[in-house]
Scaffold this motif. Structure first.
Motif, PDB file in Angstrom:
ATOM      1  N   GLU A   6      -9.780 -24.546  50.905  1.00 56.76           N
ATOM      2  CA  GLU A   6      -9.250 -23.848  52.090  1.00 56.76           C
ATOM      3  C   GLU A   6      -8.846 -22.408  51.765  1.00 56.76           C
ATOM      4  N   VAL A   7      -8.147 -22.239  50.656  1.00 55.86           N
ATOM      5  CA  VAL A   7      -7.569 -20.920  50.363  1.00 55.86           C
ATOM      6  C   VAL A   7      -8.628 -19.958  49.823  1.00 55.86           C
TER       7      VAL A   7
ATOM      8  N   THR B 107      -8.992 -19.696  54.791  1.00 55.13           N
ATOM      9  CA  THR B 107      -8.326 -20.091  56.034  1.00 55.13           C
ATOM     10  C   THR B 107      -7.000 -19.366  56.234  1.00 55.13           C
ATOM     11  N   LEU B 108      -6.322 -19.037  55.133  1.00 57.72           N
ATOM     12  CA  LEU B 108      -4.996 -18.420  55.267  1.00 57.72           C
ATOM     13  C   LEU B 108      -5.072 -16.894  55.309  1.00 57.72           C
ATOM     14  N   GLY B 109      -6.261 -16.335  55.298  1.00 57.55           N
ATOM     15  CA  GLY B 109      -6.386 -14.871  55.221  1.00 57.55           C
ATOM     16  C   GLY B 109      -6.080 -14.419  53.808  1.00 57.55           C
ATOM     17  N   ASN B 110      -5.350 -13.312  53.687  1.00 56.13           N
ATOM     18  CA  ASN B 110      -5.006 -12.807  52.346  1.00 56.13           C
ATOM     19  C   ASN B 110      -3.766 -13.523  51.825  1.00 56.13           C
ATOM     20  N   VAL B 111      -3.883 -14.078  50.636  1.00 49.79           N
ATOM     21  CA  VAL B 111      -2.748 -14.811  50.038  1.00 49.79           C
ATOM     22  C   VAL B 111      -1.646 -13.833  49.659  1.00 49.79           C
TER      23      VAL B 111
ATOM     24  N   GLU C 187       1.287 -41.222  47.531  1.00 51.73           N
ATOM     25  CA  GLU C 187       1.181 -40.604  48.856  1.00 51.73           C
ATOM     26  C   GLU C 187       0.727 -39.165  48.672  1.00 51.73           C
ATOM     27  N   SER C 188      -0.095 -38.680  49.579  1.00 50.19           N
ATOM     28  CA  SER C 188      -0.453 -37.266  49.524  1.00 50.19           C
ATOM     29  C   SER C 188      -0.548 -36.715  50.938  1.00 50.19           C
ATOM     30  N   HIS C 189      -0.405 -35.422  51.029  1.00 52.29           N
ATOM     31  CA  HIS C 189      -0.340 -34.800  52.342  1.00 52.29           C
ATOM     32  C   HIS C 189      -0.777 -33.347  52.203  1.00 52.29           C
ATOM     33  N   MET C 190      -1.510 -32.868  53.184  1.00 55.36           N
ATOM     34  CA  MET C 190      -1.774 -31.429  53.214  1.00 55.36           C
ATOM     35  C   MET C 190      -1.746 -30.962  54.664  1.00 55.36           C
ATOM     36  N   GLU C 191      -1.046 -29.883  54.897  1.00 56.11           N
ATOM     37  CA  GLU C 191      -1.020 -29.319  56.251  1.00 56.11           C
ATOM     38  C   GLU C 191      -1.406 -27.855  56.173  1.00 56.11           C
ATOM     39  N   ILE C 192      -2.176 -27.434  57.144  1.00 54.51           N
ATOM     40  CA  ILE C 192      -2.544 -26.021  57.255  1.00 54.51           C
ATOM     41  C   ILE C 192      -2.143 -25.602  58.651  1.00 54.51           C
TER      42      ILE C 192
END
Ligand code: NAD
Length: 403
Positions: A174-175, A180-184, A313-318
């Motif tokens: 994603e990054v 997806t996040l534009g410029n980090v 457990e795992s999780h990712m949110e964007i």
């Protein structure tokens, strides 16, 4: 592994349920014939994980081992026997294990402080090498290993396999790939976990053997932070200490001297800021990554609490606000892969090691990336000692190191 597109799940080929089938009738459940033989140097906790996963991945088998600790040898033999009827060759010297013509590759799974000396013998074999992380306990040794790796005419892979945890794979995609996040701009990572486990000769309780906790364990996270920042660190500030663990621990008359908690702040050359926090007296494993860009924010975490109702457990949110779609997912691998070690990361480390041997493209960390993970960790530890910010250029100049 097959080039066919049809799904031939490895879980089926591994299942004893199909053991009744004559080999000639095994098509969907056929196991790949191992093409390569690995020799493993050091068969403690991670050496055993590598033995298991070599067999599990299936394109290679374990031929032999070298380890001076008889119990490590016995454990490895028992583990190997679960997978193979071929006896495991036990070598009586490192040289013999490296030079055996039957072995196609060497995996170095010995304690951190031995890596350089062991490697100097292993490279004489000219065989593909997998060297466990951290590549070394000091920046000087890490640089020497990097130079050896860069001059090495065969595969030289290092054990920074946290890149292949399912949350890391998704976050990197994603990054860095989808952007997806534009410029980090900001990166934040956290590891909360139980204390370091017992080891042969308890090497991980002493900074002179392990490099200390930020080098020993957190090189994984500094590698990921360097990767997400896509830049070089310029300033590092650390605060940390020994608050709870091993305060009364002594081994052969020496007291443990390792960090069990720390905060680290890193400024990168391109303006990205990062922080990392470590707590090694938490009754669980929890790892978190947050990356903020100018178009969105990603947060990913995984945890094991050992409570009855919780497995891994795992999780990712964007979250991208009004810019573009947001989503939440639960990155995962099949359970048998996650349970094979490090939530599946080591399994994919083996997939890519064999791919590297076969000349296929992979994104495994280079030795120089391993060096930079050690530089950040060492600078943070130095900052903790001095109570001051460490400027990377000055620090490297003090160490007489030119990159
Ligand atoms: N990639 C990862 O996620 C990961 C996880 C755990 C450990 N590691 C790394 O793997 C290495 C080993 O760690 P461990 O946890 O398995 O330690 P361990 O103490 O459990 O096992 C080390 C083994 O190496 C043997 N050994 C010591 N010196 C040796 C030598 N000169 N030659 C051959 N064998 C030797 C010991 O007898 C022992 O059996 C370390 O560098 C550690 O940081 C990496």
């Amino acid at each position: 592994m097959t080039n066919n597109k049809e799904l031939r799940p490895r879980a089926l080929s591994l299942s004893s349920q199909f053991g009744y089938l004559p080999d000639s009738d095994r098509y969907l459940t056929a196991r790949p014939q191992p093409k390569y033989r690995f020799n493993i140097i050091g068969t403690g906790i991670i050496g055993q994980e590598h033995i298991n996963i070599t067999h599990l991945e299936g394109r290679a088998t374990v031929h032999g081992i070298y380890d001076p600790n008889p119990r490590s040898v016995e454990t490895a033999q028992a583990l190997h026997a679960r997978w193979s009827q071929e006896p495991l060759v036990v070598y009586d010297s490192l040289e013999a294990a490296c030079n055996a013509p039957e072995a196609d590759a060497i995996l170095i799974c010995t304690p951190n402080y031995t890596h350089l000396e062991v490697l100097k013998v292993v490279v004489k074999s000219g065989k593909p090498i997998l060297l466990e992380k951290p590549i070394a306990t000091t920046v000087q040794d890490a640089l020497e290993i990097t130079k050896i790796a860069e001059a090495y005419p065969n595969v030289f892979q290092i054990g920074l396999q946290y890149r292949y945890k399912s949350i890391s794979v998704e976050a990197i995609h994603e990054v860095l790939k989808r952007q997806t996040l534009g410029n980090v701009k900001l990166i934040s990572m956290q590891e909360h976990r139980i204390p370091f486990l017992d080891k042969v000769n308890q090497w991980n309780k002493f900074s002179k053997f392990s490099g200390d906790s930020l080098i020993e364990k957190c090189c994984h996270y500094f590698d990921l932070m360097n990767l997400f920042a896509q830049s070089k660190p310029v300033r590092v500030y650390g605060s940390g200490g020994m608050a709870v663990n091993f305060k009364d621990f002594e081994y052969e008359g020496e007291k443990s001297d390792i960090l069990d908690n720390a905060f680290v702040i890193i400024d990168y050359a391109n303006g990205v800021r990062a922080n990392f926090s470590l707590c090694m007296f938490a009754p669980m494993f929890y790892e978190e990554l947050i990356v903020c860009g100018d178009e969105g924010r990603l947060r990913a975490w995984e945890q094991k609490t050992y409570l009855p109702h919780q497995d891994l457990e795992s999780h990712m949110e964007i979250i991208c606000g009004e810019n573009k779609p947001s989503r939440t997912i639960q990155p995962a691998y099949p359970k048998w892969i996650e349970e094979s070690g490090h939530n599946g990361a080591t399994f994919f480390e083996h997939v890519y090691f064999v791919d590297n041997i076969e000349g296929k493209p992979t994104s495994t960390a280079s030795a120089r990336e391993g060096l930079w993970s050690v530089i950040v960790a060492a600078a943070a530890q130095e900052s903790i000692k001095r109570g001051q910010v460490v400027i990377i250029d000055d620090y490297l100049a003090e160490l007489n190191i030119q990159l």
